[in-house]
Design a protein around this motif. Structure first.
Motif, PDB file in Angstrom:
ATOM      1  N   GLU B  21       1.011  -1.201   0.057  1.00 21.23           N
ATOM      2  CA  GLU B  21       0.018   0.059   0.216  1.00 21.23           C
ATOM      3  C   GLU B  21       0.871   1.255  -0.210  1.00 21.23           C
ATOM      4  OE1 GLU B  21      -2.515  -0.620   3.441  1.00 21.23           O
ATOM      5  OE2 GLU B  21      -4.093  -1.885   2.119  1.00 21.23           O
ATOM      6  N   LYS B  22       1.895   1.074   0.619  1.00 23.19           N
ATOM      7  CA  LYS B  22       2.952   2.202   0.840  1.00 23.19           C
ATOM      8  C   LYS B  22       3.532   2.546  -0.583  1.00 23.19           C
ATOM      9  CE  LYS B  22       4.511   3.288   4.827  1.00 23.19           C
ATOM     10  NZ  LYS B  22       5.597   3.146   5.907  1.00 23.19           N
ATOM     11  N   LEU B  23       3.889   1.590  -1.289  1.00 21.60           N
ATOM     12  CA  LEU B  23       4.471   1.888  -2.564  1.00 21.60           C
ATOM     13  C   LEU B  23       3.487   2.397  -3.521  1.00 21.60           C
ATOM     14  CD1 LEU B  23       6.193  -1.963  -3.694  1.00 21.60           C
ATOM     15  CD2 LEU B  23       7.199   0.782  -3.436  1.00 21.60           C
ATOM     16  N   VAL B  24       2.136   1.848  -3.505  1.00 19.31           N
ATOM     17  CA  VAL B  24       1.105   2.477  -4.359  1.00 19.31           C
ATOM     18  C   VAL B  24       1.042   3.826  -4.082  1.00 19.31           C
ATOM     19  CG1 VAL B  24      -1.478   2.629  -4.729  1.00 19.31           C
ATOM     20  CG2 VAL B  24      -0.055   0.153  -4.543  1.00 19.31           C
ATOM     21  N   ASP B  25       0.790   4.342  -2.561  1.00 21.69           N
ATOM     22  CA  ASP B  25       0.673   5.606  -2.222  1.00 21.69           C
ATOM     23  C   ASP B  25       1.782   6.531  -2.938  1.00 21.69           C
ATOM     24  OD1 ASP B  25      -1.529   5.364  -0.970  1.00 21.69           O
ATOM     25  OD2 ASP B  25      -0.624   5.019   1.150  1.00 21.69           O
ATOM     26  N   TYR B 230       1.840  14.833   1.751  1.00 18.97           N
ATOM     27  CA  TYR B 230       1.890  14.427   0.601  1.00 18.97           C
ATOM     28  C   TYR B 230       0.558  13.243   0.469  1.00 18.97           C
ATOM     29  CZ  TYR B 230       5.939  16.894  -0.834  1.00 18.97           C
ATOM     30  OH  TYR B 230       7.113  17.609  -1.017  1.00 18.97           O
ATOM     31  N   LEU B 231       0.567  12.456   1.412  1.00 22.78           N
ATOM     32  CA  LEU B 231      -0.499  11.529   1.567  1.00 22.78           C
ATOM     33  C   LEU B 231      -1.959  12.477   1.445  1.00 22.78           C
ATOM     34  CD1 LEU B 231       0.136   8.682   3.996  1.00 22.78           C
ATOM     35  CD2 LEU B 231      -0.308   8.620   1.684  1.00 22.78           C
ATOM     36  N   SER B 232      -2.089  13.333   2.286  1.00 19.77           N
ATOM     37  CA  SER B 232      -3.220  14.162   2.359  1.00 19.77           C
ATOM     38  C   SER B 232      -3.650  14.807   0.925  1.00 19.77           C
ATOM     39  CB  SER B 232      -3.004  15.462   3.153  1.00 19.77           C
ATOM     40  OG  SER B 232      -2.508  16.471   2.706  1.00 19.77           O
TER      41      SER B 232
END
Lengths: 240, 240, 240, 240
Positions: B21-25, B230-232
């Motif tokens: 999931e972190k890679l996709v993010d 950046y996630l937000s």
């Protein structure tokens, strides 16, 4: 339609539905990616025919399947909205001169407009230029919109066997073996222009040689990946 | 999978869910921030293993947890979508050469592409360069996509012990101790390129010395803050 | 809180509610307009007190009224989230040195970062510079984050009686008589940097003289109009 | 209203409804396309009258039909919100001096601001300049906002019979035979500025001659197409 020799599928036939939708997608992508402003058009040849479909008198960002027009290479109306683009000879003359070309894109791209008036041309410094000669695209030097077959033929002559031609003080015309390839080349030509513009501030960059471009060309290409990507971006916009 | 020595967690194991999931993010962030176009990929090492997960043949902006692939350092398939990226040796060869590196990011970043063909290199003028030497990142000079282990090894040799390497006429590869750090460095390398590009118009800027970079490095760092930020931004996009 | 002399309204008092909301709005505006990346903060003085509220350890784009912190000028914690920003002395030292200043903004603005390392400084060529001297803002020359009172005092000394100071290889600090004014000046400093950067390519521009800046300053100002405008842009985003 | 000679339709009459809506659309387009920041205004003449409607004291991006004001050419209030823009003489004096002009647009456009302080002016290198002389737009050289009739008359004198005037250290004023034409010219002036700015890095570009501009001018124009396009972009925003 009296003088046309066209005998291919009708504009409204289901056979052309997918092609028309792809043209509209391409127009929306050009708009969404900032390549076109209110002007510009993209066309596709009707397979095995001296005819093509392109945007009627509408901005690429406002294109719909109902706002397309089908013409033969003499500009005879074959279907769709009765408002051919003023510069239809760009498409007709290039498609006539280059039988392997399936799609033509004409834009006022900022970067092509810039390099169209520079004496040094647009020399490649990035692998995306693998569809171009190492000296960069030719330049069509005349003023005036390409609203006549005479001007269109001169443009096709300037393009010659290249994949792109810059149009002085105007923009560009780009060709390819499919709508997808023509679109990607148009995008990459813009990127190449931006890079070449920035590089000039730093003294002579290390240009790519023919041999290096050939090395890149020999590697695998991914035509489907960027098309999927650009589509996802306009669909995201539509659904928001 | 006959020749692999891999004995870590399976691609579909819950153990790897968070990493995937972190890679996709990270891929979506690279896309959203304009670092990648339709190309590029980011990878993560499987802890304590000679293997990694990266994007399968998909644009970063279109990545999903189902469009990842797990490979060992010889390119043997270990799970996920059966479409390894053409340039998988970028990841395999760097991760093999640098055991402390946990993540590798490869993009065609505009700014890295620019500095990859300039004779003067990319010398730091901003504190964000604290992960770089004061002379800037090295440059991998060869033409061609990194589609073979031979080219991958040459790239790793050019990177040496740096945190980033520019790839001539192509883009960059950036490494870090986590996906978050690699992503932030990729973003900051882009910012550094933009600044260095602009500075050149004004005559020689005041470059940072090694001692000054060390002063900045000695200060507190905030790895979690930009990642949250950046996630937000991508989550805002997803929910709009 | 043992050593503080603070006796003003409590962090959670309704008296400070509007101020806190305005700080969050300002932070979101800075983010939305592209002035801040994951870093930077804005602060406001508690009226008639040696204390201020600023962002806790959070990116401006992620700020909320619950992620603020109140400190006195020695850095003593007075309320809010227990994570003061590492560079709190920027705010404390400037607010202490300049009693008329009600708000301080610190960013890594691209344009301020650029001019912070250029030898020629940022000389005004647009009327938006009417809050600056005709020679442009001073530059704080030291490396390192402003994480100590010693560095903060040096920064305040560099700022002196100016409305803005560039921080070498780092960014800027801007002050004003209100959050609104400080925000607008930060935005306009960025615009001035962009203009001055572009102008340099064209040979010496026609700089503004002190007398001309004074002529512009004598004209009506509209502090409320751009604030309303920038607010409308972040609210549009929130509701989409 | 004692001293006005105005005898045209009332501000609230249905006769002016469409004009007012078009003014608001134009203001929103200027904002959406990044031409205006928090400042600037666009006006339209009341047909056959010495009067006009423009934005009241509001940013273009926040304009509504209720935030407009009607004035005669002496600045007498004729209807709408009681907050005329400080620089109303820009509109009054130009509309008075140029009876064929139906609309005036004033912005702090980044590109106009830039060229307003450059010694070489803004010489055309793209066909979009067909509304300009080949030497580019004139420059109004004085400092200060145009808040008096005296300054407004000086601005109109600098504009003379041109379609645009750059205002030193300030921005531009653009005129046309309709709101649509004035808007499109404002957009194209911005594009021309960007192109001319970029070109300067590459040595002398190939400028357009009067004869070449005339060739482009002789070709078909499409006033309705870009207006439809820009409208579609703000409506997309409103509905998202």
């Amino acid at each position: 339609m009296a003088n046309t020799l066209y005998s291919g599928p009708a504009f409204d036939s289901s056979e052309l539905r997918e092609l028309k939708e792809k043209l509209v997608d391409a127009a929306h992508i050009l708009d969404h990616e900032g390549i076109t402003d209110g002007f510009g058009h993209v066309s596709a040849r009707i397979v095995n025919n001296q005819a093509f479909i392109t945007l009627a008198g509408v901005s690429p960002g406002c294109a719909t399947v109902d706002r397309l027009v089908m013409l033969d290479f003499d500009g005879n109306y074959l279907g769709g909205e009765k408002a051919p683009p003023y510069e239809w000879p760009i498409h007709a003359c290039i498609l006539q001169a280059r039988s392997e070309v399936m799609s033509v894109c004409h834009t006022h791209s900022k970067w092509s407009s810039l390099f169209s008036v520079l004496k040094g041309g647009l020399r490649p410094i990035h692998m995306y230029a693998k569809f171009l000669p190492s000296s960069g695209p030719p330049i069509y030097p005349a003023a005036g919109l390409v609203g006549t077959v005479q001007r269109g033929a001169a443009l096709a002559a300037a393009l010659k066997d290249s994949a792109a031609v810059l149009m002085r003080a105007h923009g560009d015309a780009v060709v390819g073996a499919s709508i997808e390839q023509t679109l990607l080349r148009t995008m990459q030509l813009s990127f190449l222009g931006e890079l070449a513009h920035m590089a000039v501030a730093h003294g002579e960059p290390i240009y790519l040689t023919e041999a290096e471009l050939a090395t890149f060309s020999a590697d695998q290409a991914f035509p489907a990946r960027p098309w999927e990507y650009y589509l996802s971006r306009i669909r995201e916009r539509r659904s928001s």
